[in-house]
Design a protein around this motif. Structure first.
Motif, PDB file in Angstrom:
ATOM      1  N   PHE A  22       1.861  10.025   6.395  1.00  0.00           N
ATOM      2  CA  PHE A  22       0.940  11.149   6.558  1.00  0.00           C
ATOM      3  C   PHE A  22       1.634  12.481   6.277  1.00  0.00           C
ATOM      4  CE2 PHE A  22      -0.770  14.426   9.469  1.00  0.00           C
ATOM      5  CZ  PHE A  22      -2.078  14.482   9.009  1.00  0.00           C
ATOM      6  N   ALA A  23       0.996  13.328   5.456  1.00  0.00           N
ATOM      7  CA  ALA A  23       1.488  14.670   5.118  1.00  0.00           C
ATOM      8  C   ALA A  23       2.850  14.643   4.443  1.00  0.00           C
ATOM      9  CB  ALA A  23       1.515  15.570   6.352  1.00  0.00           C
ATOM     10  N   SER A  24       3.203  13.492   3.885  1.00  0.00           N
ATOM     11  CA  SER A  24       4.430  13.368   3.120  1.00  0.00           C
ATOM     12  C   SER A  24       4.058  13.232   1.647  1.00  0.00           C
ATOM     13  CB  SER A  24       5.239  12.165   3.623  1.00  0.00           C
ATOM     14  OG  SER A  24       6.492  12.103   2.994  1.00  0.00           O
ATOM     15  N   GLY A  25       4.983  12.689   0.841  1.00  0.00           N
ATOM     16  CA  GLY A  25       4.699  12.567  -0.581  1.00  0.00           C
ATOM     17  C   GLY A  25       5.672  11.615  -1.250  1.00  0.00           C
ATOM     18  N   PRO A  26       5.542  11.422  -2.560  1.00  0.00           N
ATOM     19  CA  PRO A  26       6.393  10.483  -3.291  1.00  0.00           C
ATOM     20  C   PRO A  26       7.877  10.823  -3.247  1.00  0.00           C
ATOM     21  CG  PRO A  26       4.477  11.097  -4.602  1.00  0.00           C
ATOM     22  CD  PRO A  26       4.499  12.016  -3.432  1.00  0.00           C
ATOM     23  N   GLU A  27       8.215  12.085  -2.942  1.00  0.00           N
ATOM     24  CA  GLU A  27       9.625  12.482  -2.902  1.00  0.00           C
ATOM     25  C   GLU A  27      10.209  12.400  -1.500  1.00  0.00           C
ATOM     26  OE1 GLU A  27      11.339  13.076  -5.675  1.00  0.00           O
ATOM     27  OE2 GLU A  27       9.463  12.567  -6.710  1.00  0.00           O
ATOM     28  N   SER A  28       9.598  11.650  -0.621  1.00  0.00           N
ATOM     29  CA  SER A  28      10.118  11.505   0.740  1.00  0.00           C
ATOM     30  C   SER A  28      11.509  10.879   0.706  1.00  0.00           C
ATOM     31  CB  SER A  28       9.183  10.630   1.573  1.00  0.00           C
ATOM     32  OG  SER A  28       9.223   9.288   1.125  1.00  0.00           O
ATOM     33  N   ALA A  29      12.312  11.196   1.719  1.00  0.00           N
ATOM     34  CA  ALA A  29      13.700  10.727   1.757  1.00  0.00           C
ATOM     35  C   ALA A  29      13.789   9.204   1.709  1.00  0.00           C
ATOM     36  CB  ALA A  29      14.393  11.262   3.011  1.00  0.00           C
ATOM     37  N   LYS A  30      12.944   8.524   2.483  1.00  0.00           N
ATOM     38  CA  LYS A  30      12.993   7.058   2.500  1.00  0.00           C
ATOM     39  C   LYS A  30      12.595   6.485   1.145  1.00  0.00           C
ATOM     40  CE  LYS A  30      10.406   6.314   6.195  1.00  0.00           C
ATOM     41  NZ  LYS A  30      10.261   7.645   6.809  1.00  0.00           N
ATOM     42  N   GLY A  31      11.534   7.028   0.570  1.00  0.00           N
ATOM     43  CA  GLY A  31      11.072   6.527  -0.715  1.00  0.00           C
ATOM     44  C   GLY A  31      12.108   6.699  -1.807  1.00  0.00           C
ATOM     45  N   ARG A  75      -4.275 -10.683 -12.570  1.00  0.00           N
ATOM     46  CA  ARG A  75      -3.168 -11.634 -12.515  1.00  0.00           C
ATOM     47  C   ARG A  75      -1.859 -10.985 -12.060  1.00  0.00           C
ATOM     48  NH1 ARG A  75      -2.341 -14.052 -18.018  1.00  0.00           N
ATOM     49  NH2 ARG A  75      -0.892 -15.408 -16.871  1.00  0.00           N
ATOM     50  N   ASP A  76      -1.882  -9.688 -11.827  1.00  0.00           N
ATOM     51  CA  ASP A  76      -0.670  -9.004 -11.372  1.00  0.00           C
ATOM     52  C   ASP A  76      -0.452  -9.233  -9.883  1.00  0.00           C
ATOM     53  OD1 ASP A  76       0.456  -7.593 -13.706  1.00  0.00           O
ATOM     54  OD2 ASP A  76      -1.487  -6.597 -13.748  1.00  0.00           O
ATOM     55  N   ARG A  77       0.781  -9.015  -9.446  1.00  0.00           N
ATOM     56  CA  ARG A  77       1.150  -9.184  -8.049  1.00  0.00           C
ATOM     57  C   ARG A  77       1.982  -7.981  -7.611  1.00  0.00           C
ATOM     58  NH1 ARG A  77      -2.307 -12.113  -8.861  1.00  0.00           N
ATOM     59  NH2 ARG A  77      -2.432 -14.369  -8.580  1.00  0.00           N
ATOM     60  N   ALA A  78       2.115  -7.783  -6.294  1.00  0.00           N
ATOM     61  CA  ALA A  78       2.865  -6.622  -5.802  1.00  0.00           C
ATOM     62  C   ALA A  78       3.571  -6.918  -4.493  1.00  0.00           C
ATOM     63  CB  ALA A  78       1.938  -5.423  -5.631  1.00  0.00           C
ATOM     64  N   ILE A  79       4.726  -6.310  -4.339  1.00  0.00           N
ATOM     65  CA  ILE A  79       5.444  -6.213  -3.067  1.00  0.00           C
ATOM     66  C   ILE A  79       5.293  -4.765  -2.627  1.00  0.00           C
ATOM     67  CG2 ILE A  79       7.719  -6.229  -1.983  1.00  0.00           C
ATOM     68  CD1 ILE A  79       8.458  -8.396  -4.100  1.00  0.00           C
ATOM     69  N   ILE A  80       4.860  -4.551  -1.404  1.00  0.00           N
ATOM     70  CA  ILE A  80       4.545  -3.195  -0.963  1.00  0.00           C
ATOM     71  C   ILE A  80       5.402  -2.789   0.228  1.00  0.00           C
ATOM     72  CG2 ILE A  80       2.745  -1.613  -0.205  1.00  0.00           C
ATOM     73  CD1 ILE A  80       0.674  -3.373  -1.487  1.00  0.00           C
ATOM     74  N   PHE A  81       6.078  -1.648   0.080  1.00  0.00           N
ATOM     75  CA  PHE A  81       6.762  -0.974   1.175  1.00  0.00           C
ATOM     76  C   PHE A  81       5.821   0.111   1.684  1.00  0.00           C
ATOM     77  CE2 PHE A  81      10.138  -2.928  -1.087  1.00  0.00           C
ATOM     78  CZ  PHE A  81      11.285  -2.934  -0.317  1.00  0.00           C
ATOM     79  N   GLY A  82       5.648   0.215   3.004  1.00  0.00           N
ATOM     80  CA  GLY A  82       4.763   1.241   3.535  1.00  0.00           C
ATOM     81  C   GLY A  82       5.328   1.892   4.772  1.00  0.00           C
ATOM     82  N   SER A  83       5.363   3.226   4.785  1.00  0.00           N
ATOM     83  CA  SER A  83       5.881   3.984   5.914  1.00  0.00           C
ATOM     84  C   SER A  83       4.760   4.664   6.669  1.00  0.00           C
ATOM     85  CB  SER A  83       6.883   5.036   5.406  1.00  0.00           C
ATOM     86  OG  SER A  83       7.279   5.903   6.453  1.00  0.00           O
ATOM     87  N   SER A  84       4.710   4.481   7.996  1.00  0.00           N
ATOM     88  CA  SER A  84       3.753   5.171   8.861  1.00  0.00           C
ATOM     89  C   SER A  84       2.306   4.933   8.392  1.00  0.00           C
ATOM     90  CB  SER A  84       4.104   6.663   8.933  1.00  0.00           C
ATOM     91  OG  SER A  84       3.438   7.299   9.996  1.00  0.00           O
ATOM     92  N   LEU A  85       1.574   5.984   8.007  1.00  0.00           N
ATOM     93  CA  LEU A  85       0.209   5.791   7.528  1.00  0.00           C
ATOM     94  C   LEU A  85       0.201   4.970   6.241  1.00  0.00           C
ATOM     95  CD1 LEU A  85      -2.769   6.377   8.042  1.00  0.00           C
ATOM     96  CD2 LEU A  85      -2.512   8.520   6.768  1.00  0.00           C
ATOM     97  N   GLY A  86       1.275   5.080   5.456  1.00  0.00           N
ATOM     98  CA  GLY A  86       1.413   4.222   4.286  1.00  0.00           C
ATOM     99  C   GLY A  86       1.562   2.766   4.671  1.00  0.00           C
TER     100      GLY A  86
END
Length: 238
Positions: A22-31, A75-86
């Motif tokens: 929440f209120a973060s973005g793609p440039e977050s430290a963890k990401g 037919r595509d697949r994904a592994i998803i990392f999610g932080s907080s609201l993500g």
């Protein structure tokens, strides 16, 4: 828009996606740290922009659509990392979309309406509902911002479909800090309890988990080992 997007095909293995909080973005430290970690292994971790349709009019439904679109075709697949609201977004996509292979959740905002209400307090909640706006900090742009109350209604509506708890059936690694006062560890403990496909790891850290990035990367590597082995090695000697 997504950042640093690359083309992919089913034969190339699953896409790797990172969902900020929440209120973060793609440039977050963890990401950024996790993307750099996996880049060294030849894996592109795509950091999505979940400020959808904007931070001011944030919508969980729109965030979920962004993730589904990023996964690709049928037919595509994904592994998803999610932080907080993500993390909550990742869960909500995974429970509906069979293309998701595995989740890595970092202090996920489970039962988000309850946690938001606790964080803003009764007076803050009334003000949010009466005025339609919540004053907050935009961590991505380092400025004051506001979020419309439609976010709460949207999350409530989606939560009501499954009794408030995401019905995730895919292998899941969940890392949560014992000092987290934003999304309480107790929610993660309750959700993970009795689920053999969910591994909960508690660390001595707060909500941002910045002191645990090295351990998170190591845990994720071990957890996602089947997806890190090159396809020719999986096949074995011929």
């Amino acid at each position: 828009m997504n950042v640093a997007s690359t083309a992919s095909s089913p034969s190339a293995g699953p896409r790797w996606l990172y969902l900020h909080g929440f209120a973060s973005g793609p440039e977050s430290a963890k990401g950024v740290a996790l993307a750099e970690h996996y880049a060294r292994q030849g894996i592109h971790l795509e950091r999505l922009n979940l400020r959808q349709p904007s931070l001011e009019h944030l919508s969980l439904s729109a965030m979920m659509r962004t993730v589904r679109d990023a996964i690709g075709g049928e037919r595509d697949r994904a592994i998803i990392f999610g932080s907080s609201l993500g993390g909550l977004t990742a869960c909500r996509v995974a429970e509906e979309d069979a293309r998701v292979c595995a989740l890595v959740l970092l202090a996920p905002a489970l039962r988000s309406p309850e946690q938001m209400r606790r964080n803003v307090g009764e007076q803050g909640l009334r003000q949010w509902q009466e005025t339609g706006w919540l004053e907050t900090t935009d961590y991505a742009e380092k400025r004051k911002a506001r979020v419309h109350s439609g976010l709460l209604h949207d999350i409530d509506t989606i939560d009501s479909r499954s009794g408030g708890w995401p019905d995730v059936r895919v292998p899941t690694l969940l890392v949560h800090g014992r000092q987290d006062t934003t999304t309480l560890l107790s929610y993660s403990r309750t959700w993970a309890h009795g689920k053999r496909h969910v591994r909960l790891v508690e660390v001595d850290d707060g909500h941002e988990l910045v002191s645990s990035l090295g351990r998170i990367a190591s845990l994720a590597d071990d957890f996602l080992r089947p997806f890190l082995v090159p396809p020719d090695e999986k096949a074995g000697p011929r």
